[in-house]
Design a protein around this motif. Structure first.
Motif, short mmCIF file in Angstrom:
data_model
loop_
_atom_site.label_atom_id
_atom_site.label_comp_id
_atom_site.label_asym_id
_atom_site.label_seq_id
_atom_site.Cartn_x
_atom_site.Cartn_y
_atom_site.Cartn_z
N THR A 36 19.76 119.86 -56.65
CA THR A 36 17.87 119.65 -56.98
C THR A 36 17.33 119.12 -55.90
O THR A 36 18.18 117.73 -55.12
CB THR A 36 17.99 118.96 -58.56
OG1 THR A 36 19.10 120.20 -58.74
CG2 THR A 36 16.03 118.40 -58.79
N ILE A 40 11.87 117.54 -56.84
CA ILE A 40 11.56 117.23 -58.71
C ILE A 40 12.23 115.99 -59.77
O ILE A 40 12.01 115.53 -59.88
CB ILE A 40 12.37 118.82 -58.69
CG1 ILE A 40 11.24 119.96 -57.99
CG2 ILE A 40 11.94 118.71 -60.25
CD1 ILE A 40 12.16 121.31 -58.39
N ILE A 136 7.54 124.78 -63.35
CA ILE A 136 7.31 124.40 -62.18
C ILE A 136 6.79 125.40 -61.40
O ILE A 136 7.35 127.15 -61.14
CB ILE A 136 8.86 124.51 -61.80
CG1 ILE A 136 10.00 123.13 -62.10
CG2 ILE A 136 8.75 124.12 -60.11
CD1 ILE A 136 11.01 122.54 -61.49
N ARG A 139 7.76 128.39 -55.80
CA ARG A 139 9.04 128.83 -55.85
C ARG A 139 9.72 127.69 -55.63
O ARG A 139 9.26 127.32 -54.03
CB ARG A 139 9.72 129.80 -55.23
CG ARG A 139 8.95 130.95 -55.52
CD ARG A 139 10.21 131.57 -57.00
NE ARG A 139 9.44 132.81 -57.60
CZ ARG A 139 9.26 133.91 -57.77
NH1 ARG A 139 10.59 134.59 -56.73
NH2 ARG A 139 9.53 134.80 -58.43
N VAL A 140 10.78 127.05 -55.63
CA VAL A 140 11.67 125.66 -55.88
C VAL A 140 12.80 126.09 -54.65
O VAL A 140 13.59 127.36 -53.98
CB VAL A 140 12.58 125.01 -56.39
CG1 VAL A 140 13.47 124.02 -55.95
CG2 VAL A 140 11.29 124.87 -57.61
N HIS A 141 12.41 125.56 -53.41
CA HIS A 141 12.85 125.95 -51.60
C HIS A 141 14.99 123.92 -52.32
O HIS A 141 14.08 123.76 -52.08
CB HIS A 141 12.92 125.09 -51.20
CG HIS A 141 13.65 125.64 -50.10
ND1 HIS A 141 12.32 126.39 -49.20
CD2 HIS A 141 14.75 125.41 -49.58
CE1 HIS A 141 13.32 126.54 -48.18
NE2 HIS A 141 14.68 126.24 -48.24
N PRO A 148 13.68 129.84 -50.25
CA PRO A 148 12.77 129.56 -52.05
C PRO A 148 14.37 130.43 -52.74
O PRO A 148 14.36 131.26 -53.01
CB PRO A 148 12.03 129.93 -52.32
CG PRO A 148 10.99 129.46 -50.54
CD PRO A 148 12.22 130.39 -49.57
#
Length: 181
Positions: A36, A40, A136, A139-141, A148
């Motif tokens: 993670t 975040i 969220i 798009r999370v990297h 991502p």
């Protein structure tokens, strides 16, 4: 309404997935141990003060106390902890049911990072009715990934304001959740 220029952009995209540094296709679903990102984790940790990372590895643990796949957080009691969980996404439902059981039986707060697949049955029967959900944006990297994630994510919070009477009666009846110990 979708305009012609939007359709043209979609047609111009090249097929296939992004490539890793070694030229292989970047496939998120095969790897289940993405760390993670601190951007975040840190604000959530400041808010909840986690004491245990229940689905971690030696490489991706974010807390001093953590359960690995060998220890198997699904088989451990989380009682007395405030838990952080970025589970293997192929087993999302198992981890959601475990967090629900720990909230109900041991008054445990668990904060999870999950794919925002809101059409899935577990979302409608357990997550949406009984959890706080924070989507969220973007798009999370994930740490260590070249690209991502190809899906949206949400933060799911168990145990903050769960109506335990309703939880015990309705959820168990509606979803046939087995006791996990």
């Amino acid at each position: 309404m979708i305009g012609q220029s939007d359709l043209n952009q979609v047609r111009e995209r090249k097929p296939g997935r992004p490539k890793n540094a070694d030229g292989t296709a970047c496939v998120y679903h095969r790897r289940q141990d993405w760390r993670t990102p601190k951007a975040i984790f840190d604000p959530l940790h400041a808010e909840f003060r986690f004491t245990c990372d229940v689905a971690a590895s030696e490489k991706n643990a974010l807390l001093p106390m953590f359960f690995t796949s060998e220890i198997d957080g699904l088989k451990q009691s989380w009682k007395g902890h405030v838990c952080f969980c970025n589970p293997p996404f192929v087993h999302t439902a198992k981890w959601v049911r475990k967090a629900l059981a720990e909230a109900r039986e041991n008054d445990v707060t668990t904060v999870m990072i999950l794919p925002a697949r809101t059409g899935n049955k577990i979302w409608h029967e357990v997550i949406l009715p009984y959890c706080e959900v924070r989507f969220i944006p973007g798009r999370v990297h994930f740490d260590g990934a070249d690209y991502p994630a190809p899906f949206d994510l949400a933060v799911i919070i168990f145990g903050q304001s769960i109506d335990t009477d309703r939880l015990g009666k309705e959820v168990a009846r509606n979803t046939n959740i087995e006791r996990l110990s």
